[in-house]
Design a protein around this motif. Structure first.
Motif, PDB file in Angstrom:
ATOM      1  N   THR A 318     -40.988   9.694 -23.277  1.00  0.00           N
ATOM      2  CA  THR A 318     -40.503   8.331 -23.474  1.00  0.00           C
ATOM      3  C   THR A 318     -40.014   7.756 -22.154  1.00  0.00           C
ATOM      4  O   THR A 318     -39.683   8.508 -21.219  1.00  0.00           O
ATOM      5  CB  THR A 318     -39.351   8.308 -24.486  1.00  0.00           C
ATOM      6  N   GLU A 320     -37.140   6.594 -21.519  1.00  0.00           N
ATOM      7  CA  GLU A 320     -35.790   7.108 -21.267  1.00  0.00           C
ATOM      8  C   GLU A 320     -35.838   8.523 -20.710  1.00  0.00           C
ATOM      9  O   GLU A 320     -35.094   8.857 -19.775  1.00  0.00           O
ATOM     10  CB  GLU A 320     -34.949   7.078 -22.541  1.00  0.00           C
ATOM     11  N   GLU A 321     -36.699   9.363 -21.270  1.00  0.00           N
ATOM     12  CA  GLU A 321     -36.831  10.730 -20.753  1.00  0.00           C
ATOM     13  C   GLU A 321     -37.268  10.717 -19.294  1.00  0.00           C
ATOM     14  O   GLU A 321     -36.766  11.508 -18.473  1.00  0.00           O
ATOM     15  CB  GLU A 321     -37.837  11.511 -21.599  1.00  0.00           C
ATOM     16  N   ALA A 323     -36.825   8.189 -17.126  1.00  0.00           N
ATOM     17  CA  ALA A 323     -35.733   7.634 -16.314  1.00  0.00           C
ATOM     18  C   ALA A 323     -34.727   8.712 -15.933  1.00  0.00           C
ATOM     19  O   ALA A 323     -34.247   8.767 -14.797  1.00  0.00           O
ATOM     20  CB  ALA A 323     -35.044   6.506 -17.067  1.00  0.00           C
ATOM     21  N   ARG A 324     -34.412   9.585 -16.871  1.00  0.00           N
ATOM     22  CA  ARG A 324     -33.404  10.619 -16.613  1.00  0.00           C
ATOM     23  C   ARG A 324     -33.904  11.720 -15.672  1.00  0.00           C
ATOM     24  O   ARG A 324     -33.125  12.574 -15.257  1.00  0.00           O
ATOM     25  CB  ARG A 324     -32.922  11.222 -17.933  1.00  0.00           C
ATOM     26  N   GLN A 363     -35.476  -3.156 -20.977  1.00  0.00           N
ATOM     27  CA  GLN A 363     -34.556  -2.133 -21.479  1.00  0.00           C
ATOM     28  C   GLN A 363     -34.068  -1.291 -20.301  1.00  0.00           C
ATOM     29  O   GLN A 363     -34.863  -0.786 -19.517  1.00  0.00           O
ATOM     30  CB  GLN A 363     -35.265  -1.235 -22.490  1.00  0.00           C
ATOM     31  N   TYR A 365     -32.250   1.969 -18.611  1.00  0.00           N
ATOM     32  CA  TYR A 365     -32.023   3.391 -18.862  1.00  0.00           C
ATOM     33  C   TYR A 365     -31.330   4.023 -17.661  1.00  0.00           C
ATOM     34  O   TYR A 365     -31.602   3.660 -16.509  1.00  0.00           O
ATOM     35  CB  TYR A 365     -33.345   4.124 -19.114  1.00  0.00           C
ATOM     36  N   ARG A 366     -30.486   4.976 -17.947  1.00  0.00           N
ATOM     37  CA  ARG A 366     -29.783   5.691 -16.891  1.00  0.00           C
ATOM     38  C   ARG A 366     -30.759   6.545 -16.100  1.00  0.00           C
ATOM     39  O   ARG A 366     -31.621   7.218 -16.660  1.00  0.00           O
ATOM     40  CB  ARG A 366     -28.714   6.597 -17.509  1.00  0.00           C
TER      41      ARG A 366
END
Length: 403
Positions: A318, A320-321, A323-324, A363, A365-366
């Protein structure tokens, strides 16, 4: 996730009661009345750790509550990491400019830019201390283009006299080429076997030197100041890069998030340079994608880089995954004095990297964290107090201390 972070923060505060004020280990100020990163902590006027004393020093310091909390912060809390490529490592000096002990305590891991093979006892002691006491991890960094890069032994003298060149020797040593009817030839099977052998040997070398994982410097599209045919990055007829994918899969089963053993999963496996240069279903093997964002001047350039990585891996991870896993890095080899090459909105480059959040179609994301190349060049900055001023500020921005 926020509740988990708050829980960890509270836990760290509770553990620190009675020994320090309630602060996170990212604080740029010492939590004790003495600075635990300075040379007087390891011996009066010591220029390095005496290898014969390192185990005693570790036993003395590792159970100090500050260091217990520091290791919990690194290993157990959900936070943005601080990273750097560390070069010119000697473990010696009148101060800690060339020692890993001189890094900010809350640096999570470093990639050793040279000097990680045949580690002498002084550097080994410096490394062992930061690993066991501070929880700082150190990776082998390999600029990987050809079979055996970084760990192939020297060409035997008799073969040199026969005119065998380096690439020929690499092929013979790893079994890429095999002798048949008086000639050295390769086949798809011998090439695959050589790559598997190489990947396993890299893992064995990391274990031999008590390192914490591997950083593949992946630069297949970048020009290099030396001759290389980039054979590990060759395309197959179907447009895939089977060779480097095979290396990643083989090594990734031994170390990194997809490792087959618990001990293997404690090691880090990261890729820098061009993380989207490998197969679309291979991103899961890496803990982090480290981006050499040296010339980036505003968030839109980071957004573009992030989008290209998302587009590559989107069927398997994803946004988010991804981005981290993203660590954004500034070039301190040439710009340590000003915190990076490109300011934005009044901030030095590394500082606005620290403030940046990955943007995917609006969106936020961190990110995974930030880092610097030749981080040791920031040990002292003219006009700034203390050591590593920009990196310490970036850590505070990403993971503010609780006061």
């Amino acid at each position: 996730m926020k509740q988990f972070k708050n829980y960890i923060s509270l836990l760290l505060c509770i553990l620190a009661l009675g020994t320090s004020s309630c602060k996170r280990m990212t604080d740029t100020e010492p939590l004790y009345s003495i600075d635990l990163t300075r040379s007087d902590h390891v011996g009066e006027n010591a220029s390095h750790i005496d290898p014969s004393e390192v185990d005693a020093l570790i036993a003395r310091d590792k159970d100090i509550p500050y260091y217990q909390n520091l290791r919990r912060y690194k290993y157990e809390s959900d936070h943005q990491v601080a990273f750097g490529w560390y070069g010119n490592w000697t473990g010696k000096g009148l101060d800690y400019e060339y020692s890993l002990r001189g890094l900010p305590d809350s640096v999570d891991f470093v990639s050793l830019w040279g000097g990680w093979r045949n580690i002498d006892p002084i550097r080994r002691s410096d490394l062992k201390y930061v690993q066991k006491v501070k929880g700082t991890r150190a990776l082998a960094c390999i600029l990987m283009f050809q079979i055996g890069d970084a760990i192939t032994p020297p060409i035997p003298e008799e073969l040199q006299k026969q005119g065998v060149n380096w690439n020929q020797w690499q092929h013979r040593f790893w079994g890429w080429d095999v002798e048949k009817d008086g000639k050295w030839v390769s086949t798809p099977e011998t090439i695959d076997a050589a790559i598997v052998k190489y990947a396993k040997a890299v893992a064995d070398t990391i274990i031999k030197y008590d390192l914490d994982g591997l950083d593949i410097d992946a630069e297949p599209s970048y020009g290099q100041p030396f001759e290389t045919n980039k054979e590990l990055w060759a395309y197959d007829a179907d447009g895939t890069r089977h060779r480097i994918n095979l290396f990643v899969e083989t090594f990734g089963k031994m170390m990194g998030p997809q490792a087959e053993t618990e001990e293997g999963r404690k090691k880090l496996f990261v890729i820098d340079g061009e993380p989207a240069a490998i197969g679309k279903d291979y991103g899961k093997y890496f803990n982090y994608f480290i981006i050499q964002a040296y010339g980036d001047a505003d968030p839109s350039s980071l957004d573009s880089r992030y989008a290209s990585v998302v587009d590559h891996y989107k069927d398997h991870m994803t946004p988010e995954e991804i981005a981290r896993k993203m660590i954004w890095c500034a070039n301190f080899e040439s710009a340590a004095a000003k915190g990076g090459q490109s300011p934005y909105d009044g901030d030095p480059q590394l500082i606005w990297f620290a403030k940046y959040m990955c943007d995917w179609k609006g969106q936020k994301y961190r990110k995974g964290g930030v880092g610097t190349f030749h981080m040791e060049y920031e040990y002292r900055v003219q006009g700034k107090t203390g050591t590593y001023p920009y990196l310490r500020s970036a850590i505070q921005i990403m993971n503010p201390a609780i006061r």
